[in-house]
Design a protein around this motif. Structure first.
Motif, PDB file in Angstrom:
ATOM      1  N   GLU A 133      56.831 -90.688 -31.796  1.00 56.03           N
ATOM      2  CA  GLU A 133      57.929 -91.645 -31.986  1.00 56.03           C
ATOM      3  C   GLU A 133      59.234 -90.968 -32.427  1.00 56.03           C
ATOM      4  N   PRO A 134      59.216 -90.133 -33.464  1.00 57.04           N
ATOM      5  CA  PRO A 134      60.488 -89.500 -33.839  1.00 57.04           C
ATOM      6  C   PRO A 134      61.014 -88.535 -32.768  1.00 57.04           C
ATOM      7  N   LEU A 135      60.117 -87.885 -32.051  1.00 62.83           N
ATOM      8  CA  LEU A 135      60.552 -86.992 -30.984  1.00 62.83           C
ATOM      9  C   LEU A 135      61.148 -87.795 -29.830  1.00 62.83           C
ATOM     10  N   ALA A 136      60.549 -88.926 -29.516  1.00 63.33           N
ATOM     11  CA  ALA A 136      61.096 -89.799 -28.468  1.00 63.33           C
ATOM     12  C   ALA A 136      62.476 -90.316 -28.871  1.00 63.33           C
ATOM     13  N   PHE A 185      57.271 -81.091 -48.934  1.00 64.95           N
ATOM     14  CA  PHE A 185      56.661 -81.831 -47.824  1.00 64.95           C
ATOM     15  C   PHE A 185      55.151 -81.781 -48.017  1.00 64.95           C
ATOM     16  N   ARG A 186      54.598 -82.844 -48.562  1.00 65.94           N
ATOM     17  CA  ARG A 186      53.210 -82.855 -49.012  1.00 65.94           C
ATOM     18  C   ARG A 186      52.183 -82.612 -47.917  1.00 65.94           C
ATOM     19  N   THR A 187      52.428 -83.131 -46.731  1.00 60.44           N
ATOM     20  CA  THR A 187      51.428 -83.029 -45.667  1.00 60.44           C
ATOM     21  C   THR A 187      51.966 -82.175 -44.520  1.00 60.44           C
ATOM     22  N   ARG A 188      51.072 -81.781 -43.667  1.00 59.93           N
ATOM     23  CA  ARG A 188      51.474 -81.023 -42.473  1.00 59.93           C
ATOM     24  C   ARG A 188      52.385 -81.873 -41.592  1.00 59.93           C
ATOM     25  N   LEU A 189      52.065 -83.158 -41.464  1.00 62.44           N
ATOM     26  CA  LEU A 189      52.909 -84.045 -40.664  1.00 62.44           C
ATOM     27  C   LEU A 189      54.311 -84.156 -41.262  1.00 62.44           C
ATOM     28  N   ARG A 230      64.800 -78.009 -49.570  1.00 65.08           N
ATOM     29  CA  ARG A 230      64.148 -78.669 -48.437  1.00 65.08           C
ATOM     30  C   ARG A 230      64.658 -78.089 -47.116  1.00 65.08           C
ATOM     31  N   VAL A 231      65.950 -77.820 -47.031  1.00 68.84           N
ATOM     32  CA  VAL A 231      66.523 -77.209 -45.820  1.00 68.84           C
ATOM     33  C   VAL A 231      65.980 -75.796 -45.654  1.00 68.84           C
ATOM     34  N   ARG A 232      65.909 -75.053 -46.739  1.00 65.57           N
ATOM     35  CA  ARG A 232      65.368 -73.684 -46.689  1.00 65.57           C
ATOM     36  C   ARG A 232      63.924 -73.685 -46.210  1.00 65.57           C
ATOM     37  N   VAL A 233      63.145 -74.634 -46.698  1.00 63.06           N
ATOM     38  CA  VAL A 233      61.745 -74.752 -46.279  1.00 63.06           C
ATOM     39  C   VAL A 233      61.671 -75.129 -44.802  1.00 63.06           C
ATOM     40  N   ALA A 234      62.478 -76.094 -44.384  1.00 66.01           N
ATOM     41  CA  ALA A 234      62.470 -76.507 -42.971  1.00 66.01           C
ATOM     42  C   ALA A 234      62.882 -75.348 -42.074  1.00 66.01           C
ATOM     43  N   ASP A 235      63.913 -74.605 -42.468  1.00 68.37           N
ATOM     44  CA  ASP A 235      64.345 -73.452 -41.668  1.00 68.37           C
ATOM     45  C   ASP A 235      63.247 -72.398 -41.573  1.00 68.37           C
ATOM     46  N   ALA A 236      62.573 -72.162 -42.682  1.00 74.59           N
ATOM     47  CA  ALA A 236      61.474 -71.190 -42.672  1.00 74.59           C
ATOM     48  C   ALA A 236      60.333 -71.689 -41.791  1.00 74.59           C
ATOM     49  N   ALA A 237      60.064 -72.982 -41.820  1.00 75.85           N
ATOM     50  CA  ALA A 237      59.005 -73.540 -40.973  1.00 75.85           C
ATOM     51  C   ALA A 237      59.350 -73.389 -39.491  1.00 75.85           C
ATOM     52  N   LEU A 278      56.070 -81.027 -40.322  1.00 76.69           N
ATOM     53  CA  LEU A 278      56.460 -81.069 -38.914  1.00 76.69           C
ATOM     54  C   LEU A 278      57.652 -81.999 -38.696  1.00 76.69           C
ATOM     55  N   ARG A 279      57.673 -83.118 -39.383  1.00 76.94           N
ATOM     56  CA  ARG A 279      58.822 -84.039 -39.281  1.00 76.94           C
ATOM     57  C   ARG A 279      60.084 -83.361 -39.792  1.00 76.94           C
ATOM     58  N   ALA A 280      59.960 -82.600 -40.868  1.00 73.00           N
ATOM     59  CA  ALA A 280      61.118 -81.873 -41.403  1.00 73.00           C
ATOM     60  C   ALA A 280      61.631 -80.852 -40.392  1.00 73.00           C
ATOM     61  N   VAL A 281      60.704 -80.179 -39.717  1.00 67.07           N
ATOM     62  CA  VAL A 281      61.096 -79.225 -38.669  1.00 67.07           C
ATOM     63  C   VAL A 281      61.826 -79.962 -37.557  1.00 67.07           C
TER      64      VAL A 281
END
Length: 186
Positions: free
Chosen positions: A117-120, A45-49, A6-13, A52-55
Motif C-alpha cells: 500500500e505505501p509503495l503503491a 523503528f521497533r519492527t522490521r516492517l 531516525r533519518v540517520r538510521v533510515a539512511d544506513a538501512a 522497511l517503511r522508514a526506508v
C-alpha cells in the motif's frame, strides 16, 4: 535530535539494503552501518516492517527532491530526454544505493503485503508527476504515457544495476532515453 537519528538510521538501512539485499537488513546491521550503539535502530523503528517503511519514506523523500527541478518543455523531446538522462545518471551515481534499495523494495512488496500500500501510494505520486509533465509537454495520453515512461526508466535502471558487466555510460543512457521519449511522441 530524535528526528536526525531516525533519518540517520533510515539512511544506513538504505545502504545496508543496497549492499546486502533485504536478507542483510537487520537492526544490528543498521546500527553498525550508522555507527550507532546497538539497539538504536530498534528504538527508532521497533519492527522490521517499521524499518522497511522508514526506508521507503526516505527513498521517496530523496527521489522527490532529486526530481524537483525536472521539467518537460512543450514539444522539445531532446530537452525531455536530456533531463531524464541526467536523472538516470544521478540515480546510477550519487543515488545508486537508493535506486538499488527502491528496486529491492518493489520486489519484496510483490511477495509481501506489508509494503504494498505505501509503495503503491508513492508510485502513484511519481506517476501523477510524470503525467503532469507529459501533459505540459503536449503528450496526448499523458497518464498512459507516464506509466510506460516510468516502466522504461525503471527497466534502464534495472539493466544498469543488474548487469555491471555492461556499463551504462551517458551516451548509451541518452540513446535509450531518447528512444523512450520518441515513442511517447513528445
Amino acid at each position: 535530535m530524535v528526528i536526525a537519528r531516525r533519518v540517520r538510521v533510515a539512511d544506513a538501512a538504505v545502504e545496508v539494503i543496497a549492499d546486502e539485499g533485504l536478507r542483510g537488513l537487520t537492526h544490528r546491521a543498521v546500527d553498525a552501518r550508522a555507527g550507532l550503539p546497538e539497539g538504536s535502530a530498534s528504538s527508532c523503528f521497533r519492527t522490521r516492517l517499521a524499518l522497511l517503511r522508514a526506508v521507503l519514506d526516505r527513498v521517496v523523500e530523496l527521489d522527490e527532491a532529486a526530481l524537483a527541478g525536472l521539467e518537460f518543455p512543450p514539444g522539445d523531446a531532446a530537452a525531455v530526454a536530456d533531463a531524464l538522462t541526467g536523472f538516470l545518471e544521478y540515480s546510477l551515481g550519487p543515488g545508486r544505493a537508493r535506486t538499488r534499495a527502491r528496486l529491492e523494495l518493489y520486489l519484496d512488496a510483490a511477495r509481501r503485503p506489508g509494503l504494498r500500500e505505501p509503495l503503491a501510494a508513492a508510485n502513484a505520486r511519481f506517476l501523477d508527476r510524470a503525467a503532469s509533465g507529459l501533459a505540459a509537454a503536449g503528450v496526448a495520453d499523458p497518464r498512459g504515457a507516464a506509466r510506460l515512461l516510468l516502466a522504461q526508466l525503471d527497466g534502464l535502471l534495472y539493466d544498469a544495476l543488474a548487469r555491471p558487466f555492461a556499463p551504462a555510460d551517458r551516451a548509451w543512457l541518452r540513446r535509450a532515453v531518447g528512444a523512450a521519449v520518441r515513442s511517447l511522441q513528445v
